[in-house]
Design a protein around this motif. Sequence first.
Motif, short mmCIF file in Angstrom:
data_model
loop_
_atom_site.label_atom_id
_atom_site.label_comp_id
_atom_site.label_asym_id
_atom_site.label_seq_id
_atom_site.Cartn_x
_atom_site.Cartn_y
_atom_site.Cartn_z
N CYS A 227 3.74 -12.19 -15.71
CA CYS A 227 3.11 -12.29 -17.04
C CYS A 227 4.07 -11.97 -18.19
O CYS A 227 3.78 -12.29 -19.34
N HIS A 228 5.18 -11.31 -17.89
CA HIS A 228 6.20 -10.94 -18.89
C HIS A 228 5.66 -10.05 -20.00
O HIS A 228 6.22 -10.00 -21.09
N CYS A 229 4.57 -9.33 -19.74
CA CYS A 229 3.95 -8.51 -20.78
C CYS A 229 4.02 -7.01 -20.49
O CYS A 229 4.16 -6.23 -21.42
N TYR A 230 3.89 -6.63 -19.26
CA TYR A 230 3.78 -5.22 -18.90
C TYR A 230 4.85 -4.83 -17.89
O TYR A 230 5.47 -5.69 -17.27
N ALA A 231 5.02 -3.53 -17.70
CA ALA A 231 5.98 -3.03 -16.72
C ALA A 231 5.54 -3.43 -15.32
O ALA A 231 4.36 -3.40 -14.98
N GLU A 232 6.51 -3.80 -14.50
CA GLU A 232 6.22 -4.24 -13.14
C GLU A 232 6.10 -3.04 -12.21
O GLU A 232 7.06 -2.34 -11.96
N THR A 233 4.88 -2.81 -11.75
CA THR A 233 4.59 -1.81 -10.73
C THR A 233 3.79 -2.53 -9.65
O THR A 233 3.30 -3.64 -9.87
N VAL A 234 3.62 -1.91 -8.50
CA VAL A 234 2.82 -2.53 -7.45
C VAL A 234 1.40 -2.75 -7.94
O VAL A 234 0.82 -3.83 -7.77
N SER A 235 0.83 -1.75 -8.57
CA SER A 235 -0.55 -1.86 -9.06
C SER A 235 -0.68 -2.98 -10.08
O SER A 235 -1.61 -3.78 -10.02
N HIS A 236 0.26 -3.04 -11.00
CA HIS A 236 0.20 -4.11 -12.00
C HIS A 236 0.38 -5.47 -11.36
O HIS A 236 -0.39 -6.39 -11.61
N ILE B 174 0.83 -1.21 0.00
CA ILE B 174 0.00 0.00 0.00
C ILE B 174 0.85 1.26 0.00
O ILE B 174 0.57 2.22 -0.71
N SER B 175 1.93 1.24 0.76
CA SER B 175 2.75 2.44 0.91
C SER B 175 3.83 2.59 -0.16
O SER B 175 4.58 3.56 -0.16
N GLY B 176 3.90 1.65 -1.09
CA GLY B 176 4.89 1.73 -2.16
C GLY B 176 6.28 1.32 -1.73
O GLY B 176 7.27 1.71 -2.35
N GLY B 177 6.38 0.53 -0.66
CA GLY B 177 7.68 0.13 -0.14
C GLY B 177 8.29 -1.10 -0.78
O GLY B 177 9.43 -1.45 -0.48
N LEU B 178 7.55 -1.76 -1.64
CA LEU B 178 8.09 -2.96 -2.29
C LEU B 178 9.06 -2.57 -3.39
O LEU B 178 8.85 -1.58 -4.10
N LYS B 179 10.09 -3.34 -3.54
CA LYS B 179 11.13 -3.06 -4.53
C LYS B 179 10.76 -3.67 -5.88
O LYS B 179 11.39 -4.59 -6.38
N ASP C 181 9.80 -0.88 -11.27
CA ASP C 181 9.69 0.57 -11.46
C ASP C 181 10.38 1.34 -10.33
O ASP C 181 11.01 2.36 -10.56
N ALA C 182 10.28 0.83 -9.10
CA ALA C 182 10.93 1.49 -7.96
C ALA C 182 12.45 1.39 -8.06
O ALA C 182 13.17 2.34 -7.74
N LEU C 183 12.93 0.24 -8.49
CA LEU C 183 14.38 0.05 -8.63
C LEU C 183 14.94 0.91 -9.76
O LEU C 183 16.00 1.52 -9.62
N ILE C 184 14.21 0.98 -10.86
CA ILE C 184 14.64 1.81 -11.99
C ILE C 184 14.68 3.28 -11.58
O ILE C 184 15.59 4.02 -11.95
N ALA C 185 13.70 3.71 -10.79
CA ALA C 185 13.67 5.10 -10.31
C ALA C 185 14.88 5.42 -9.43
O ALA C 185 15.30 6.58 -9.35
N ARG C 186 15.47 4.40 -8.82
CA ARG C 186 16.66 4.58 -7.98
C ARG C 186 17.95 4.43 -8.78
O ARG C 186 19.04 4.43 -8.22
#
Length: 137
Positions: A27-36, A3-8, A11-16
Amino acid sequence: MAISGGLKTADALIARGINVDPKCSLCHCYAETVSHLFFECDYSFTILTKLMFNLGFLLLRPNVLRIFEYIKDTKDKNKEFYYLLICSSVYFIWRERNERKFGGNSVSSTSLALKIKVVVFSRIMKWKSRDIVMDLL
């Protein structure tokens, strides 16, 4: 942490500035985000719909916060059960993601949904109100 966006997630790793594969490990189809990862991904959503039959009415896949709001706002007396089911699902989906990414192993959505059911079942067997909830599994 989901919920708080703390998972790595990717997208979070790329932002760092960490160079990782941006694709979802499930699924190997879409960008990995928490929501996805937890709701938009077909793999995850298949698991959730197998566990919570009443999610089928959702045309747009909810995020973690919306699912918790839905449970909170429902008149259902089994809210604790649904919270346990969602939290367990998030935990096991995250573990499956890590196993695929770092361990090279994978299980089907059906197998993971069954594993989650077994864990949730063993937990609710300790509840006083377990008879009411048993029909939901």
